[in-house]
Design an enzyme around this catalytic site. Sequence first.
Site, mmCIF file in Angstrom:
data_model
loop_
_atom_site.group_PDB
_atom_site.id
_atom_site.type_symbol
_atom_site.label_atom_id
_atom_site.label_comp_id
_atom_site.label_asym_id
_atom_site.label_seq_id
_atom_site.Cartn_x
_atom_site.Cartn_y
_atom_site.Cartn_z
ATOM 1 N N GLU A 169 0.807 -1.235 0.000
ATOM 2 C CA GLU A 169 0.000 0.000 0.000
ATOM 3 C C GLU A 169 0.839 1.286 0.000
ATOM 4 O OE1 GLU A 169 -2.773 -0.436 3.253
ATOM 5 O OE2 GLU A 169 -3.446 -2.382 2.532
ATOM 6 N N GLU A 276 -6.225 -10.833 -0.918
ATOM 7 C CA GLU A 276 -7.068 -10.576 0.261
ATOM 8 C C GLU A 276 -8.542 -10.551 -0.147
ATOM 9 O OE1 GLU A 276 -5.614 -7.166 2.493
ATOM 10 O OE2 GLU A 276 -3.533 -7.739 2.147
HETATM 11 O O1 G3I Z 1 -2.735 -5.941 18.712
HETATM 12 C C1 G3I Z 1 -3.960 -5.858 19.422
HETATM 13 C C2 G3I Z 1 -4.007 -6.866 20.490
HETATM 14 O O2 G3I Z 1 -2.974 -6.647 21.390
HETATM 15 C C3 G3I Z 1 -5.386 -6.833 21.151
HETATM 16 O O3 G3I Z 1 -5.485 -7.903 22.015
HETATM 17 C C4 G3I Z 1 -6.485 -6.929 20.104
HETATM 18 C C5 G3I Z 1 -7.856 -6.757 20.729
HETATM 19 O O4 G3I Z 1 -8.854 -6.681 19.725
HETATM 20 O O5 G3I Z 1 -6.330 -5.926 19.137
HETATM 21 C C6 G3I Z 1 -5.094 -6.108 18.469
HETATM 22 O O6 G3I Z 1 -4.892 -5.310 17.370
HETATM 23 C C7 G3I Z 1 -5.804 -5.447 16.286
HETATM 24 C C8 G3I Z 1 -5.162 -6.278 15.177
HETATM 25 O O7 G3I Z 1 -5.978 -6.262 14.024
HETATM 26 C C9 G3I Z 1 -4.925 -7.718 15.570
HETATM 27 O O8 G3I Z 1 -6.120 -8.356 15.873
HETATM 28 C C10 G3I Z 1 -6.075 -4.044 15.806
HETATM 29 O O9 G3I Z 1 -6.807 -3.359 16.806
HETATM 30 C C11 G3I Z 1 -6.863 -4.079 14.521
HETATM 31 O O10 G3I Z 1 -6.949 -2.747 14.008
HETATM 32 C C12 G3I Z 1 -6.139 -4.953 13.516
HETATM 33 O O11 G3I Z 1 -6.906 -4.963 12.336
HETATM 34 C C13 G3I Z 1 -6.262 -5.503 11.212
HETATM 35 C C14 G3I Z 1 -6.105 -4.421 10.135
HETATM 36 O O12 G3I Z 1 -5.499 -5.010 9.007
HETATM 37 C C15 G3I Z 1 -5.241 -3.256 10.576
HETATM 38 O O13 G3I Z 1 -5.125 -2.346 9.517
HETATM 39 C C16 G3I Z 1 -7.141 -6.608 10.683
HETATM 40 O O14 G3I Z 1 -7.184 -7.682 11.625
HETATM 41 C C17 G3I Z 1 -6.569 -7.117 9.362
HETATM 42 O O15 G3I Z 1 -7.495 -7.988 8.781
HETATM 43 C C18 G3I Z 1 -6.334 -5.944 8.409
HETATM 44 O O16 G3I Z 1 -5.740 -6.432 7.244
HETATM 45 C C19 G3I Z 1 -5.343 -5.470 6.254
HETATM 46 C C20 G3I Z 1 -4.232 -6.129 5.470
HETATM 47 O O17 G3I Z 1 -3.218 -6.540 6.340
HETATM 48 C C21 G3I Z 1 -3.717 -5.198 4.391
HETATM 49 N N1 G3I Z 1 -4.785 -4.785 3.535
HETATM 50 C C22 G3I Z 1 -5.921 -4.201 4.180
HETATM 51 C C23 G3I Z 1 -6.466 -5.092 5.274
HETATM 52 C C24 G3I Z 1 -7.626 -4.424 5.944
HETATM 53 O O18 G3I Z 1 -7.204 -3.275 6.641
#
Ligand code: G3I
Length: 355
Positions: A169, A276
């Site tokens: 990205e 994805e």
């Molecule tokens: O790290 C914390 C963890 O410590 C805590 O226990 C947990 C509680 O919910 O949250 C954790 O962080 C979250 C992380 O996912 C792991 O679960 C974040 O808050 C959350 O924002 C994060 O979201 C991810 C997102 O990327 C971040 O941008 C999604 O799971 C993931 O599916 C998404 O994937 C991205 C691709 O990597 C790249 N392309 C876009 C796609 C969607 O944004």
Amino acid sequence: MIGNVVTDTARQARRPGLRTALVVGIAGVLGAGLMAGPADAASTLGASAAQTGRYFGAAVAAHHLDEPAYVATLDREFNSVTPENEMKWDATEPVRGSFRYAAADQIVAHARGQGMLVRGHTLVWHSQLPSWVRGLSTAADVRTAMTGHINALMSHWRGQIHSWNVVNEAFQDTGARRNTVFQSRIGDDYIELAFRTARAADPDARLCYNDYYIDDANHAKTRAVFDLVRDFKTRGVPIDCVGLQSHFNATSPVPDNYRQTIERFAALGVDVQITELEIPGSGAAQADDYRKVVNACMAVARCTGITVFGIPDHYSWRPYATPLLFDSEYNKKPAYEAVLSALNAGGPGPVPARS
Ligand code: G3I
């Protein structure tokens, strides 16, 4: 039979000089291993993709690997995995020089134990980036941190990852570079530096540029990525693949020229992987769109694999959209059947499947 894939792929990956043939090698092993042709329709996603030398994968989360239904579906249906969050910078190097691999190792070990391929996601990305990286102020320091991070992760999993999303990205929807710490400190050359560093760190891994909203060849962002790939190919900067994230929804539907977009990337001399994939819905419309995506990939030999961005709907990062192939009870949705039949009808991948 898929059990042979990782064994053979890992063996190939350890041998020098096979980098450029790695996906072709995967394809050959997948095709040969199954000994099935189009007449013998396979009954799972991974096996049907393997018939044409491709993979069909899922993004997975380590914390679901203790759930029997999740693991049973993963192991039955898929022959590639992508860690959804576990290889990202905040997960692997939260403190400078202090690396944590346990969660991602768990996914890699499970996948390899099942004979699945592993996609690495992701090395250089502005999101899920620890604050210590964002706080670096000089070009030299960001360069050292970025190359150090790439070297550490790629060395840790050397020979075990078939394709890495090296840079994720890097462009805005306008086609301009996204203003990240890498862009603002190092400048335009940071992508080239990342890819050159990655090639040296694991010469056998396929190196991908990965992005969303590059599914329509006419979009400015897609054109910017075409330009990047063309420039790298012209100057001999290593790049092997482009990942189309393909997060589709009502405001960003599957474009009519999706297959042409894949063809145009392939014509630049790179493989294309759909990385994805998700399409909201639950009925015939969702199934039709999934079919369209799979048909487009199957029509292009260099479209080497598809990854859906999760397994059951309730574990999607957008669960309310129910964008996946299995409902929250792990029942197959109509989209699943559409994907399976499209995979079974698919044209040849990087090498013709042996039958
Ligand atoms: O790290 C914390 C963890 O410590 C805590 O226990 C947990 C509680 O919910 O949250 C954790 O962080 C979250 C992380 O996912 C792991 O679960 C974040 O808050 C959350 O924002 C994060 O979201 C991810 C997102 O990327 C971040 O941008 C999604 O799971 C993931 O599916 C998404 O994937 C991205 C691709 O990597 C790249 N392309 C876009 C796609 C969607 O944004």
